[in-house]
Every structure is written in C-alpha cells, then in structure tokens.
Design an enzyme around this catalytic site. Structure first.
Site, PDB file in Angstrom:
ATOM      1  N   HIS A 196      48.683  53.202  39.667  1.00  0.00           N
ATOM      2  CA  HIS A 196      50.042  52.821  39.260  1.00  0.00           C
ATOM      3  C   HIS A 196      51.084  53.633  40.011  1.00  0.00           C
ATOM      4  O   HIS A 196      52.109  53.121  40.428  1.00  0.00           O
ATOM      5  CB  HIS A 196      50.238  53.083  37.766  1.00  0.00           C
ATOM      6  CG  HIS A 196      49.632  52.034  36.911  1.00  0.00           C
ATOM      7  ND1 HIS A 196      49.924  50.704  37.079  1.00  0.00           N
ATOM      8  CD2 HIS A 196      48.761  52.111  35.889  1.00  0.00           C
ATOM      9  CE1 HIS A 196      49.253  50.010  36.185  1.00  0.00           C
ATOM     10  NE2 HIS A 196      48.530  50.837  35.456  1.00  0.00           N
ATOM     11  N   ARG A 298      47.681  34.929  45.382  1.00  0.00           N
ATOM     12  CA  ARG A 298      46.575  35.244  44.469  1.00  0.00           C
ATOM     13  C   ARG A 298      46.654  34.320  43.251  1.00  0.00           C
ATOM     14  O   ARG A 298      47.292  34.671  42.243  1.00  0.00           O
ATOM     15  CB  ARG A 298      46.665  36.700  44.010  1.00  0.00           C
ATOM     16  CG  ARG A 298      46.378  37.735  45.093  1.00  0.00           C
ATOM     17  CD  ARG A 298      46.537  39.142  44.529  1.00  0.00           C
ATOM     18  NE  ARG A 298      45.888  40.162  45.319  1.00  0.00           N
ATOM     19  CZ  ARG A 298      46.530  41.031  46.111  1.00  0.00           C
ATOM     20  NH1 ARG A 298      47.837  40.976  46.235  1.00  0.00           N
ATOM     21  NH2 ARG A 298      45.855  41.958  46.774  1.00  0.00           N
ATOM     22  N   ARG A 335      44.727  31.340  48.058  1.00  0.00           N
ATOM     23  CA  ARG A 335      43.361  31.783  47.780  1.00  0.00           C
ATOM     24  C   ARG A 335      42.887  31.127  46.497  1.00  0.00           C
ATOM     25  O   ARG A 335      43.598  31.151  45.485  1.00  0.00           O
ATOM     26  CB  ARG A 335      43.324  33.302  47.632  1.00  0.00           C
ATOM     27  CG  ARG A 335      41.935  33.777  47.222  1.00  0.00           C
ATOM     28  CD  ARG A 335      41.821  35.264  47.231  1.00  0.00           C
ATOM     29  NE  ARG A 335      42.460  35.872  46.086  1.00  0.00           N
ATOM     30  CZ  ARG A 335      42.535  37.190  45.907  1.00  0.00           C
ATOM     31  NH1 ARG A 335      42.047  37.998  46.823  1.00  0.00           N
ATOM     32  NH2 ARG A 335      43.113  37.688  44.842  1.00  0.00           N
ATOM     33  N   GLU A 423      35.564  40.247  52.559  1.00  0.00           N
ATOM     34  CA  GLU A 423      35.643  41.345  51.591  1.00  0.00           C
ATOM     35  C   GLU A 423      34.281  41.985  51.387  1.00  0.00           C
ATOM     36  O   GLU A 423      34.170  43.083  50.856  1.00  0.00           O
ATOM     37  CB  GLU A 423      36.120  40.810  50.235  1.00  0.00           C
ATOM     38  CG  GLU A 423      37.517  40.249  50.270  1.00  0.00           C
ATOM     39  CD  GLU A 423      37.911  39.626  48.946  1.00  0.00           C
ATOM     40  OE1 GLU A 423      38.818  40.156  48.289  1.00  0.00           O
ATOM     41  OE2 GLU A 423      37.317  38.595  48.578  1.00  0.00           O
ATOM     42  N   ASN A 446      40.977  45.808  50.491  1.00  0.00           N
ATOM     43  CA  ASN A 446      40.772  46.533  49.227  1.00  0.00           C
ATOM     44  C   ASN A 446      39.308  46.419  48.804  1.00  0.00           C
ATOM     45  O   ASN A 446      38.649  47.414  48.496  1.00  0.00           O
ATOM     46  CB  ASN A 446      41.664  45.968  48.120  1.00  0.00           C
ATOM     47  CG  ASN A 446      43.116  45.884  48.539  1.00  0.00           C
ATOM     48  OD1 ASN A 446      43.552  46.630  49.402  1.00  0.00           O
ATOM     49  ND2 ASN A 446      43.867  44.975  47.947  1.00  0.00           N
ATOM     50  N   CYS A 494      44.905  40.954  54.660  1.00  0.00           N
ATOM     51  CA  CYS A 494      45.785  40.729  53.510  1.00  0.00           C
ATOM     52  C   CYS A 494      45.599  41.784  52.428  1.00  0.00           C
ATOM     53  O   CYS A 494      46.181  41.684  51.352  1.00  0.00           O
ATOM     54  CB  CYS A 494      45.612  39.328  52.937  1.00  0.00           C
ATOM     55  SG  CYS A 494      43.966  39.031  52.285  1.00  0.00           S
TER      56      CYS A 494
HETATM   57  C1  PEP Z   1      41.486  42.589  48.915  1.00  0.00           C
HETATM   58  O1  PEP Z   1      40.408  42.739  48.334  1.00  0.00           O
HETATM   59  O2  PEP Z   1      41.865  43.309  49.857  1.00  0.00           O
HETATM   60  C2  PEP Z   1      42.400  41.513  48.507  1.00  0.00           C
HETATM   61  C3  PEP Z   1      43.462  41.212  49.208  1.00  0.00           C
HETATM   62  O3  PEP Z   1      42.119  40.891  47.333  1.00  0.00           O
HETATM   63  P1  PEP Z   1      42.478  41.541  45.902  1.00  0.00           P
HETATM   64  O4  PEP Z   1      43.204  42.812  46.145  1.00  0.00           O
HETATM   65  O5  PEP Z   1      43.260  40.527  45.175  1.00  0.00           O
HETATM   66  O6  PEP Z   1      41.098  41.750  45.355  1.00  0.00           O
HETATM   67 MG    MG Z   2      39.753  41.263  46.908  1.00  0.00          MG
END
Ligand code: PEP
Ligand code: MG
Length: 563
Positions: A196, A298, A335, A423, A446, A494
């Site tokens: 956060h 998203r 997505r 991912e 991420n 992304c």
């Molecule tokens: C990611 O995993 O980098 C991504 C963009 O998807 P999220 O953060 O929504 O899982």
């Molecule tokens: Mg993701």
C-alpha cells in the site's frame, strides 16, 4: 549495508519504488498504543460482556467513521482502501468473534486482539491481496483499543515542518491522508514494491523506499537525503549538496511534467506508451494523458463485488465504457478475467484451493467452465463493434502453447486481435512458439517475478526477491523480447516494471515495443525514454542482465545512462 551511526552519518539501502530526491528531518512513526495505558486499563469498568460489547461497538464505529471521513477527502486508490478499512472495522464477523471471546470471560482488549488474530490467520492463509489485509486489520485493532482505553488513535500525525516519514510499514489509513507539501518522502522498514505504501506514494508523486532495514533506528529529527531511484537513505549529507540534488530532481520532474508524447527514444525508435485501467472512470482519466491506448484493462476488477456473473449485455456495457474513452485516441488491450488467487471473483473463483496462486486462476478457469470465457469474448466483441475502437484481447496465466492457440482461435473467430500474457516462466521460455499462434505478447512482470523467484508478490519480507530487476526475471523478459523481434510481432510490458523509468530504458533496449502503466507514471517514463538513444538502451539492457543482483543492476543502468 552501513547503518546510520550516532554521529548521524551513513547510508541505508532499501528497495526503491518511487523515484525522486528529498531532504529533510526524519519523522519516525510508531504505530502502537502505549503498553502502560493498556495495562492500567486492565479489564476495564464493564459490568458484563454485553457492556464490554457496547463499548466495542462505540469504538469500532468511531474508527469506521474516521476512515470514512478520510475516504471522503481522498481520491482514487486511496479512497478505495480507506472505504475498505471502514467496512472491515464494521465487519459483523469480527464483531461476532469479539463477542465470543468476551463470553468466555476475556477482557475487551484481549478479545479484540484474539478476534483480530483469528481473522489475520484466515486472511494470511488465503494469501495474495487478502494477506495484505493483515496490516489493515492490525491497524484497526490498534485504533479500536485506543478508543476503548481513551487514547488518541495511533499512527501518523502530520508533521509541523516538512519531513521524511519513516515507519515500520504504513497502513492505508496512515498513507491516505498524507499531504505531499509536508511529507517529503516515505521510507519503510518492511513492505514490498506492491505494498500500500508504494501504491499511495506513487499516487502522491513523492519518493518512496521500502524494505529498508535499520531505518527505525534513525535518530528522530536527523536530516536525511532520500533517493527514490537508488533506494538509499543517507544521513550526514552537507545541506548545500543536498539542496543541489533536490533542485536537480525538481528540474527533471518539471521537464517530465511537460512531456507530451508520443513515446520514442531520443533517436526516434517508437515505443508505445500505454495506460493500465480498471473501469470506465479510470479509462476516461487515462485518455487525457499522453498515451497511445490502453495496454491492460483488468476486467476482473469490475466484478470483485458481484455475486452473479453479469449477462453478456451487461458486460458489453462495461467494456464499451472503457473502449469508447479510447475510440479517438488509440487501441485497447482487454484482458479476460484474471479471477482467483489475490483477486477472488465470487462467480468464477474456485474456493478452498490449498495454493491459489498456483491453482485454477486466469485462463485456467475456462478449463471446466468454457462458457465463462465464451460469454466474456462475446461481450468484448459486442463492445468493440459498438464503439469501433481497435480492440486486442489477451488471456492471463497462459502456460502452454496449446492454451495460447486455443484462446487465439476463439478470439479470432470474433474478428479481434489475439494475444497472451507472459506471466508464467514456461510462456517466456517458449515465447517464439507462442508467437507462432498469437498476434502479440504482453509480459506481466508482477506475476512473472512471483513465479520465477517463487516468492509471493505480496510477501512483505521478500521484497528483495519480488523485484523485477532480478537478473533471472530480466533474462526471461529478454528471451521474450527477442522472440518478438524475430517474429516481427509486438511484445509489451504491462506489469509494474513498465512504470520504472530506469528499467523502462533497459526493457526497450531488449526489444520491448510497448510499456503500459498507471497513468501517473506515463510522463516520467516517457520523458526518460525521450532522453536516451537506442544504443544506450541496449547498453542499459546489457548492464541490467549481467548484474549480480537488483541493486547492482540499478547502479549499472544509472552509470550507463549517466544518472
Ligand atoms: C502482472 O502480473 O504483471 C499483471 C500485469 O497482472 P496483475 O498485476 O493484474 O496480476
Ligand atoms: Mg498478473
């Protein structure tokens, strides 16, 4: 790591999450209620459990009202987290647990503590975003106890002079009311790049360093120089030198504020700068930023509080809101549902999984429920037709080429461009084969980082691992980008990595063709790229890939770019 000494000089190293330089006195935030006051209060003046529960109701209500008042003054993500905290303080389940403990003869303070711990355990077991709520719950406990014993709520009091806020970890309620005019920077001992604290600091546009061991030992009031790019907190800096660094940073920020796109390197290589959005409102906001479209919508975030799956018509209306914001501006990458794990969606998520991050999430939900995907694709196609906006569609959590091929076929029969997210490391390793069956790839750094490093992206103690600068993660990105170059197809980023101006240069040097990020990050990233030629980007890529660890990677790229 050199720790700050009593003489007041030294350098602390943390994980940099928001760039910028600030200089000012350290304000150490301690978030605890005074232990002596709690001890003095003991079991309190309550005649019986019902009287104690009534006191709980009063305290919890006051805490919830406080959150709501702060939420009313906040905007965007800050307002959302505060509203969620207000809901948590009023939660009937939590109240029920407190009542149960009171009925066993426990004191009110002990009952609140035990009830909160019970919920913390449940949330922690759920993992992901839910685990992150443990910090919020403990924050709520401290505030309720403060009301019960008649103390002011603990946490951040706004400083009287502009200061650097230093804390163990900041709860959303602490960070949401912050005024960037008096809070120069945020430094925390715990917390990762997706905490956060990081999200709010990004929104406020103030430098932020998380995961900084030793920061709580800084003497109160000691002047420190926070470098949100290097992740350093330096004490003992000559004030004149610090003023020069802060002024240079200000100048750079002012230059970036006037960047107006389109995205390209100094020598003219085009790099699409795109926005990440969650709904119509955020899309309309992003459309006024200098972006060429949306790189990640998203969709699951539209349905987090829906019990039943919306009809195709209802979904089409929601998607059309986002698409119509960009009908003049560019294209939108939608997505499909990434439900599951940290984003539970009632009508889709498989409940009770032992390890939801590795379970049936994202595209995998369509394995035993293909209709869910089909209906969403129908709705997307309908929205694309109505708005006339160029629409690309991608699936999350794709692990095999067969999954990619199957998904692409479904998307193409609806006349839309098909891609998949990278991912899962398997998708990066087979990027060249993925590109034989799809039109584009988008790397979700991420999750790619989480799965490559086997480290929960929300784990506050693993910030050094959940860092996209990890050379192993960068290697997978480089493999994917190279596959894109060879196939002549777009490969974008992304995840949060795209919002890091320094890393963005290295990513472009690897061959990444688009960067999609929170609207707030667009100008700093676009401006930084516009200053660097493609040769320097390639050298930056080399420096980052060959570094021993994330910190060395950052230092190497800064050296290459002369920053
Ligand atoms: C990611 O995993 O980098 C991504 C963009 O998807 P999220 O953060 O929504 O899982
Ligand atoms: Mg993701």
């Amino acid at each position: 790591m050199v720790t700050a000494s009593e003489s007041g000089s030294g350098v602390l190293q943390g994980t940099p999450v928001v760039t910028g330089v600030a200089f000012g006195p350290a304000l150490i935030v301690r978030g605890e209620v005074s232990a002596e006051a709690v001890e003095r209060f003991g079991a309190g003046p309550f005649a019986d459990a019902e009287a104690a529960l009534a006191a709980y109701d009063g305290a919890a209500g006051a805490v919830a009202d406080g959150f709501t008042r702060k939420a009313d003054k906040a905007v965007g993500a800050a307002a959302e987290v505060l509203t969620a905290s207000a809901g948590l303080a009023r939660d009937k389940g939590l109240r029920g647990a407190v009542r149960k403990h009171l009925n066993t003869g426990s004191s009110l303070v002990a009952s609140v503590h035990d009830a909160v711990e019970q919920f913390v355990e449940i949330f922690t077991q759920m993992g992901g975003l839910m685990a992150e709520r443990a910090t919020d719950l403990r924050d709520i406990e401290r505030r309720i106890v403060a009301h019960v014993i008649g103390e002011p709520e603990p946490g951040v009091q706004l400083p009287e002079v502009p200061s650097v806020l230093v804390a163990e970890d900041l709860a959303p309620s602490d960070t949401a009311g912050l005024d960037p005019a008096v809070v120069l920077a945020l430094v925390t001992e715990r917390g990762g790049p997706t905490s956060h604290t990081a999200i709010i600091a990004r929104q406020l546009g103030i430098p932020c360093v998380v995961g900084t061991p030793g920061c709580l030992d800084l003497p109160v009031g000691l002047d420190v120089l926070v470098d949100g790019t290097a992740g350093t907190i330096t004490s003992g800096v000559d004030p004149a030198e610090a003023a020069t660094r802060v002024a240079a940073d200000k100048e750079m920020r002012a230059a970036s504020a006037s960047w107006s796109g389109p995205g390209q390197t100094a020598d003219g290589t085009a790099v699409k700068i795109l926005a990440n959005v969650a709904d119509g409102a955020s899309a309309r906001g992003a459309a006024s930023a200098p972006v060429q479209g949306v790189g990640l919508f998203r969709t699951e975030l539209c349905f987090l509080d829906q019990k039943e799956e919306p009809t195709v018509e209802e979904q089409a209306d929601i998607y059309a809101e986002v698409l119509s914001a960009f009908s003049e501006v560019g294209y939108v990458v939608i997505r499909t549902l990434d439900a599951g794990s940290d984003k539970p969606v009632a009508f889709a998520t498989h409940v009770g999984e032992e390890n939801p991050a590795l379970g049936v999430r994202g595209l995998r939900l369509s394995f035993d429920n293909p209709g869910l995907m089909d209906r969403q694709l129908d709705a997307i196609a309908l929205a694309a037709e109505r708005t006339g906006t160029e629409t690309w569609v991608m699936a999350p959590m794709v692990a095999t080429v067969a999954e990619a091929a199957d998904f692409a076929a479904k998307v193409r029969t609806r006349g839309l461009k098909a891609g998949v997210m990278v991912e899962v490391p398997s998708a990066a390793l087979l990027a060249h084969r993925m590109l034989e069956v799809v039109d584009f790839l988008s790397i979700g750094t991420n999750d790619l980082t989480q799965y490559t490093m086997a480290a929960d992206r929300m784990a506050t103690d693993l910030a050094h691992l959940t860092d996209p600068w990890q050379p192993a993660v960068l290697q997978l990105i480089a493999i994917t980008a190279e596959a894109g170059k060879q196939a002549g197809k777009p490969v974008g980023i992304c995840g949060e990595a795209a919002a890091d101006p320094l890393l963005a240069c290295a990513l472009v040097g690897m061959g990444i063709t688009s960067l999609s990020m929170a609207a707030k990050a667009v100008k700093p990233v676009g401006a930084q790229l516009s200053l660097v030629g493609m040769d320097a980007c390639e050298d930056a890529a080399e420096a980052a890939l060959s570094a021993a660890d994330p910190m060395a990677g950052r230092a190497g790229v800064r050296a290459v770019l002369g920053l």
